[in-house]
Every structure is written in structure tokens, then in C-alpha cells.
Design a protein around this motif. Structure first.
Motif, PDB file in Angstrom:
ATOM      1  N   TYR A 236     -22.477 -29.113  -6.453  1.00  0.00           N
ATOM      2  CA  TYR A 236     -21.927 -29.650  -7.152  1.00  0.00           C
ATOM      3  C   TYR A 236     -23.065 -29.306  -8.976  1.00  0.00           C
ATOM      4  O   TYR A 236     -24.215 -30.209  -8.168  1.00  0.00           O
ATOM      5  CB  TYR A 236     -21.698 -30.412  -7.774  1.00  0.00           C
ATOM      6  CG  TYR A 236     -20.000 -29.898  -6.430  1.00  0.00           C
ATOM      7  CD1 TYR A 236     -19.196 -30.366  -6.809  1.00  0.00           C
ATOM      8  CD2 TYR A 236     -20.599 -31.693  -5.951  1.00  0.00           C
ATOM      9  CE1 TYR A 236     -17.477 -29.755  -6.265  1.00  0.00           C
ATOM     10  CE2 TYR A 236     -19.129 -31.421  -4.681  1.00  0.00           C
ATOM     11  CZ  TYR A 236     -18.014 -30.856  -5.456  1.00  0.00           C
ATOM     12  OH  TYR A 236     -17.080 -30.272  -4.489  1.00  0.00           O
TER      13      TYR A 236
ATOM     14  N   THR B 160     -11.052 -24.958  -8.521  1.00  0.00           N
ATOM     15  CA  THR B 160     -10.461 -26.043  -8.226  1.00  0.00           C
ATOM     16  C   THR B 160      -9.512 -26.489  -9.082  1.00  0.00           C
ATOM     17  O   THR B 160     -10.518 -26.418 -10.900  1.00  0.00           O
ATOM     18  CB  THR B 160     -10.977 -27.361  -7.362  1.00  0.00           C
ATOM     19  OG1 THR B 160     -11.273 -26.543  -5.823  1.00  0.00           O
ATOM     20  CG2 THR B 160     -10.192 -28.578  -7.527  1.00  0.00           C
TER      21      THR B 160
ATOM     22  N   HIS C  78     -13.112 -27.294 -11.483  1.00  0.00           N
ATOM     23  CA  HIS C  78     -15.075 -26.130 -10.820  1.00  0.00           C
ATOM     24  C   HIS C  78     -14.763 -25.280 -10.626  1.00  0.00           C
ATOM     25  O   HIS C  78     -13.435 -24.687  -9.952  1.00  0.00           O
ATOM     26  CB  HIS C  78     -15.480 -27.317 -10.942  1.00  0.00           C
ATOM     27  CG  HIS C  78     -15.398 -27.428  -9.220  1.00  0.00           C
ATOM     28  ND1 HIS C  78     -14.309 -28.917  -8.367  1.00  0.00           N
ATOM     29  CD2 HIS C  78     -15.294 -27.284  -7.571  1.00  0.00           C
ATOM     30  CE1 HIS C  78     -13.968 -29.006  -7.458  1.00  0.00           C
ATOM     31  NE2 HIS C  78     -14.564 -27.577  -7.162  1.00  0.00           N
TER      32      HIS C  78
ATOM     33  N   ALA D 150     -16.296 -22.979  -7.567  1.00  0.00           N
ATOM     34  CA  ALA D 150     -17.364 -22.721  -6.719  1.00  0.00           C
ATOM     35  C   ALA D 150     -17.609 -20.978  -6.187  1.00  0.00           C
ATOM     36  O   ALA D 150     -16.506 -20.047  -6.200  1.00  0.00           O
ATOM     37  CB  ALA D 150     -16.621 -23.278  -4.956  1.00  0.00           C
TER      38      ALA D 150
ATOM     39  N   HIS E 296     -13.749 -20.588  -4.328  1.00  0.00           N
ATOM     40  CA  HIS E 296     -12.431 -21.262  -4.110  1.00  0.00           C
ATOM     41  C   HIS E 296     -12.355 -22.220  -5.939  1.00  0.00           C
ATOM     42  O   HIS E 296     -13.509 -22.008  -6.339  1.00  0.00           O
ATOM     43  CB  HIS E 296     -11.918 -22.055  -3.771  1.00  0.00           C
ATOM     44  CG  HIS E 296     -13.444 -23.499  -3.652  1.00  0.00           C
ATOM     45  ND1 HIS E 296     -14.524 -23.731  -3.010  1.00  0.00           N
ATOM     46  CD2 HIS E 296     -13.254 -24.421  -4.333  1.00  0.00           C
ATOM     47  CE1 HIS E 296     -14.649 -25.263  -3.400  1.00  0.00           C
ATOM     48  NE2 HIS E 296     -13.936 -25.430  -4.306  1.00  0.00           N
TER      49      HIS E 296
ATOM     50  N   GLU F  13     -19.988 -25.258  -8.071  1.00  0.00           N
ATOM     51  CA  GLU F  13     -20.598 -25.329  -6.907  1.00  0.00           C
ATOM     52  C   GLU F  13     -20.755 -24.084  -6.092  1.00  0.00           C
ATOM     53  O   GLU F  13     -20.532 -22.526  -6.282  1.00  0.00           O
ATOM     54  CB  GLU F  13     -19.032 -26.084  -6.922  1.00  0.00           C
ATOM     55  CG  GLU F  13     -19.050 -26.405  -4.948  1.00  0.00           C
ATOM     56  CD  GLU F  13     -17.489 -26.742  -4.550  1.00  0.00           C
ATOM     57  OE1 GLU F  13     -16.452 -27.092  -5.355  1.00  0.00           O
ATOM     58  OE2 GLU F  13     -17.311 -26.872  -3.281  1.00  0.00           O
TER      59      GLU F  13
END
Ligand code: ZN
Length: 315
Positions: free
Chosen positions: A259, A13, A221, A223, A11, A269
């Protein structure tokens, strides 16, 4: 063949200002599904929205912390500055018209790599977005109804990181995160753990750009997806070996997370692909109710009082 410990993007964010405007844009204009409405686990007075395909699979999940009226960020190096969605090649005219109808200014379509047509625009907070029109994405897009299924967004295509130079980040991606260099053109270097749309990481070398500053309209961030806790533990050990400083494993309810900051400054992440978003809501009802993790469930009343109510305005 050994199992991959990193399978691609999980993902991304980002930070937004107004929660309702964020929902209206990502579900109403772009047609992503709101798969989860929860709170920032580190600041439960702020929402955390998750958008994605029908069940929010890794490679489709874009999440936001709508912090309200905080400082606007600035794009720059050491930051992920552009989020790119994948749409069918045949949908170019549809999307150009749709963005125009919503008064969203988009740049003229341009070719990037072979068989990739790109248009750039921005979300209401100024976050850079792109649509990549291509014919190699085999995923099925989600639609609430107003976007014909054959034109809907299938998930991410790529994510664009700006760096001073690409080598240190590339080294981490290739040596610890199982990525390969799969294309390059000018100052753009494309890496992937899995050479399919939804998993491309483009590093742009922009030594002359200013450093990015976090705030509204910027990415917090990215991931990467790992199958489970066992593979996550192995990846975490490799991050430590590279003398980066990973956090302990943190339970995020829908996945578990570690993280660390990559050498160029972007927060990375490692998130597990399981259990996913159906752990506390059924598929047909994803995103309908405010979901709270167990540690906040006892404070539901206070939390609901602080959060401004939001609604899904899709026909
Ligand atoms: Zn995350």
C-alpha cells in the motif's frame, strides 16, 4: 514484448454500515457474486465481504468493510468517489426498470465518451455507483438467476478519482504503474494499463471541491493488479524511486499487498493476481462459509460470537 507488471484494476474496497443491507444490495439488487466472507485482517471483529464475477477475477472485485454505525464519509477530492460497472448496451431498459422496482433513484441516462451510456445511482450508504452500457466488454457476467445472463454485470468498467489537478497522479500512473492516457474530455482524463473495460481510471480535476472524508459510503482504497510476487517487488521498487512510501508486502490470504498513498491522497495498493479466492473454498461454494486466515482460525469461536450472522437472500 515485455510482460506487464501492472495489468489493470485488481479490486476496490469501500466502507459500509450494515453488513446484511450491504449483502442484500450487492448480491440481490446488482447480482454480484459474494465470493468471500471473511474478516478485516486488521480488525477481525469486522466482516470483510468480497463481491465479484463467478470466481472473483481482478477487475471485478468490490470489497466492503461493514463497520456498523460509524461516521458517514464525504465525497471530495483526494478520494475515489464513483465505482462504475460494465453492462451490455442492450440492457439499459432492464436496469432502469430494475432500479426503479427497488426504489433506487437513478439519474437520466447520459452519453460520456463514444459508445458509453451512463446511469448514476447510489448504494444504501450513499456510495456513488454507475452502470456503463457498452458493447466492447467481452467478459461473461455472473448471475444468481434473477438477472438474465445477457443483462448481468460483467465487472468494473472504470473508477473515478477526484483530484485538485491531475498531473501528479497521472505521472505516477504513467511512469510507475504502466498506464497510458487514452481519452480526455473537459475535466475528465482517462488512463488505463490495459485498454479494456474493467481497467479504466478516470481522473476528474475538481479543484473547487472540498477534500473527501473517509467514513460510511466512501471508498477506502483501490488496488492495481500485478501478476505475482516478483512483478510486485519490481513495482514496489519503482514506487520507492518516486519517493512515495510503500508498506512492506502484507499477506492478504487471497493475494499479497503493498500500500502507498498517491500524491493526491488516494490510498493505492498493488495486489498479486494469485492465488485468488479458490485457495480455501471450491468454485461452487465460494462465499458460503466464514473463512478466517490462519492467524485467526484459533480464535474462530470468539470472532463468530462478535459478528452478527448474515445470510445470502438470493432466490
Ligand atoms: Zn485492498
Amino acid at each position: 514484448m515485455t510482460e506487464k507488471k501492472i495489468t489493470g484494476i485488481h479490486h476496490i474496497t469501500a466502507i459500509a454500515s450494515d453488513p446484511q443491507r450491504n449483502i442484500d444490495f450487492y448480491t440481490g439488487v446488482l447480482g454480484l457474486r459474494l465470493v468471500k466472507k471473511t474478516v478485516n485482517f486488521d480488525a477481525p471483529d469486522v466482516y470483510h465481504f468480497y463481491y465479484g464475477n463467478e470466481i472473483g477475477e481482478p477487475g471485478t472485485i468490490l470489497t466492503f468493510f461493514p463497520f456498523g454505525d460509524i461516521q458517514k464519509g464525504r465525497r471530495g477530492k483526494g478520494m475515489l468517489n464513483t465505482i462504475t460497472f460494465s453492462v451490455p448496451l442492450s440492457s439499459l431498459e432492464f436496469w432502469q426498470k430494475r432500479l426503479k422496482n427497488y426504489n433506487i433513484i437513478s439519474q437520466p441516462a447520459q452519453q460520456r465518451f463514444d459508445n458509453e451510456i451512463v446511469i448514476c445511482f447510489a448504494d444504501p450508504d450513499g456510495l456513488n455507483l454507475e452502470l456503463v452500457f457498452n458493447d466492447k466488454d467481452l467478459r461473461t457476467g455472473f448471475t444468481y438467476g434473477s438477472i438474465p445472463p445477457e443483462n448481468s454485470i460483467k465487472g468494473f468498467y472504470s473508477a473515478e478519482i477526484w483530484e485538485e489537478g491531475y498531473e501528479l497522479t497521472a505521472g505516477l500512473l504513467m511512469e510507475q504503474l504502466e498506464h497510458k492516457l487514452i481519452a480526455e474530455k473537459g475535466n475528465r482524463f482517462r488512463f488505463a494499463a490495459n485498454d479494456t473495460p474493467g481497467n479504466y481510471i478516470d481522473i476528474l480535476c475538481l479543484p473547487d471541491s472540498l477534500r473527501g472524508i473517509g467514513g460510511n459510503g466512501t471508498v477506502h482504497h483501490i488496488a492495481f493488479s500485478t501478476p505475482d510476487k516478483t512483478t510486485q517487488k519490481d513495482v514496489r521498487a519503482k514506487i520507492l524511486d518516486r519517493r512515495l512510501n510503500p508498506t512492506p508486502v502484507i499477506d492478504r490470504q487471497y493475494f499479497e499487498s503493498v500500500y502507498f498513498r498517491e500524491p493526491g491522497g488516494v490510498l493505492f495498493e498493488i495486489a498479486t493476481a494469485i492465488p485468488g479466492f479458490m485457495v480455501d473454498e471450491k468454485k461452487d461454494h465460494l462465499g458460503e462459509n466464514l473463512k478466517l486466515p490462519p492467524q485467526y482460525e484459533t480464535h474462530r469461536k470468539e470472532i463468530e460470537k462478535i459478528l452478527v450472522p448474515v445470510r445470502l437472500n438470493v432466490a
